[in-house]
Design an enzyme around this catalytic site. Structure first.
Site, PDB file in Angstrom:
ATOM      1  N   HIS A 205      -5.024  76.477 -11.560  1.00  0.00           N
ATOM      2  CA  HIS A 205      -5.132  76.097 -10.108  1.00  0.00           C
ATOM      3  C   HIS A 205      -4.971  74.456 -10.205  1.00  0.00           C
ATOM      4  CE1 HIS A 205      -7.856  73.576  -7.473  1.00  0.00           C
ATOM      5  NE2 HIS A 205      -7.154  74.464  -6.524  1.00  0.00           N
ATOM      6  N   GLY A 361      -6.928  75.834  14.318  1.00  0.00           N
ATOM      7  CA  GLY A 361      -5.487  75.981  14.327  1.00  0.00           C
ATOM      8  C   GLY A 361      -5.016  76.012  12.931  1.00  0.00           C
TER       9      GLY A 361
END
Length: 403
Positions: A205, A361
């Site tokens: 990661h 959003g």
């Protein structure tokens, strides 16, 4: 030009001495037309024009000095940044947010290309935008030859923090504005997660990000960088852990010898499944909130660049060694269990996931890209004593210093 004409005309006019009394005459309109003198008429016209120009200039200066500065909301700032990139390009004098964005887009291209060479398959690319400005590019490889799932994503967010979020951020950043009901912000990040098929190859990661809040005129009010990279193996190979940590340490030591031990411990503490009493993986480095109290923006940006550029040298040799190793079905099952622990951390403890899902959003598909394609949860599953699986768990419960 009118200003220079005015000066010449003023100097040509006769001056009264201080001893001469100033005589005022009433204005009288002649009943006969004066003799026409073109030169005199032109001079009078220039004098009037110059006076008019000075009056207009003074009025404009006064208006600019008393009017409030232009206020940019998140959307208008996003439009201004897009126009700047389109018309002027990015230079060393550009705002830090634009320089950071240009850098991570370059790194995304380099990383995706290198991973495609390893896997032999192409990434799918999805470009997306946000209604209030910003957007991103998601590069995802699913069911590849080497990677079961891999994502290298960029996200750019222009938004507004409500009062409670402002108060929360002030806990770590005292220079954030305390007045007002909202605060415009900009957030930018490059996130990467690779889940290999082979259980002998570790998951990795990476995330590097930049955050700033804005004044009403669109200039930066507060800023900070964050990021890091960490390794999550299902089967532990000590030489892989040493190589990964050594590469990160070399990048850190270029800037501050204290960075690696500090950020290594931060990584061990942060990527912890506290409800399990174990770390998610064998760590790496992690840091957040690097602002002017740590170093100036230029030096911190240089540090971010070196860390991000160290990713491919830290991981490619490992995946090349492990991707074709033989494995058993039982070892594949253990990988699925460890992936379940990975999912637990991301959904329960990770601040980045929580922040992204709570931004209005936001693109959920990009945020949850970090989750593996498959995972499993087995009830009361325990590895056998003195097994390779048990050794991994022992290290996760008591993190080691690898370099």
């Amino acid at each position: 030009m009118a200003r220079r004409q005015l000066c010449r005309l003023a100097s040509a006019r006769p001056r009264l001495s201080q001893s001469q009394p100033l005589r005022l005459h009433p204005l009288r309109r002649p009943f006969t037309s004066p003799t026409h003198n073109p030169r005199s008429t032109r001079a009078q016209s220039l004098f009037v024009a110059a006076i008019g120009t000075l009056c207009l200039s003074s009025a404009a200066y006064y208006a600019m000095s008393v009017q409030k500065p232009t206020k940019f909301d998140a959307r208008s700032l996003a439009e201004l940044d897009e126009r700047t990139k389109r018309e002027q390009g990015i230079t060393s004098e550009s705002p830090m947010r634009l320089r950071m964005e240009e850098f991570i887009r370059e790194q995304q291209r380099d990383i995706v290309y290198a991973l495609e060479q390893v896997d032999g398959m192409r990434f799918r690319e999805d470009t997306w935008s946000r209604p209030n400005g910003g957007g991103g590019l998601s590069c995802v490889l699913q069911e590849g030859n080497v990677f079961e799932k891999a994502g290298v994503n960029i996200s750019v967010v222009y938004g507004t923090l409500p009062k409670p979020a402002m108060a929360k951020m002030r806990e770590n950043h005292k220079n954030i504005a305390a007045d007002g009901e909202t605060l415009d912000f900009y957030a930018l990040g490059l996130s990467l997660v690779l889940h290999p098929r082979n259980p002998m190859a570790p998951t990795v990661h990476l995330n590097y990000r930049y955050f700033e809040t804005m004044r009403p005129d669109g200039t930066s009010q507060a800023w900070w960088f964050g990021g890091g990279s960490d390794l999550t193996p299902s089967y532990l190979f000590d030489e892989d852990a040493v190589h990964f940590h050594k590469t990160l340490k070399e990048a850190c030591d270029k800037h501050d010898k204290d960075y690696y031990p500090r950020f290594k411990k931060w990584c061990d503490d942060y990527f912890s499944n506290k409800h399990r009493g174990e770390s998610r993986g064998i760590g790496g480095i992690f840091f957040d909130d690097l602002d002017e109290t740590v170093a100036d923006s230029e030096n911190t940006f240089a540090f971010i660049q070196d860390c991000l550029k160290s990713f491919l040298p830290s991981y490619l040799p490992i995946i090349e060694k492990r991707k074709d190793m033989p494995y058993t079905e039982k070892e594949k099952e253990w990988q699925q269990v460890r992936r379940g622990r990975y999912v637990e951390f991301n959904l329960v403890h990770d601040r980045g996931t929580s922040f992204g899902l709570n931004v209005p959003g936001s693109r959920v598909e990009s945020i949850l890209m970090s989750l593996p394609l498959t995972a499993s949860w087995r009830y009361m599953y325990e590895p056998e004593a003195r097994s390779r699986e048990q050794r991994l768990v022992d290290v996760l419960k008591d993190p080691k210093d690898w370099v």
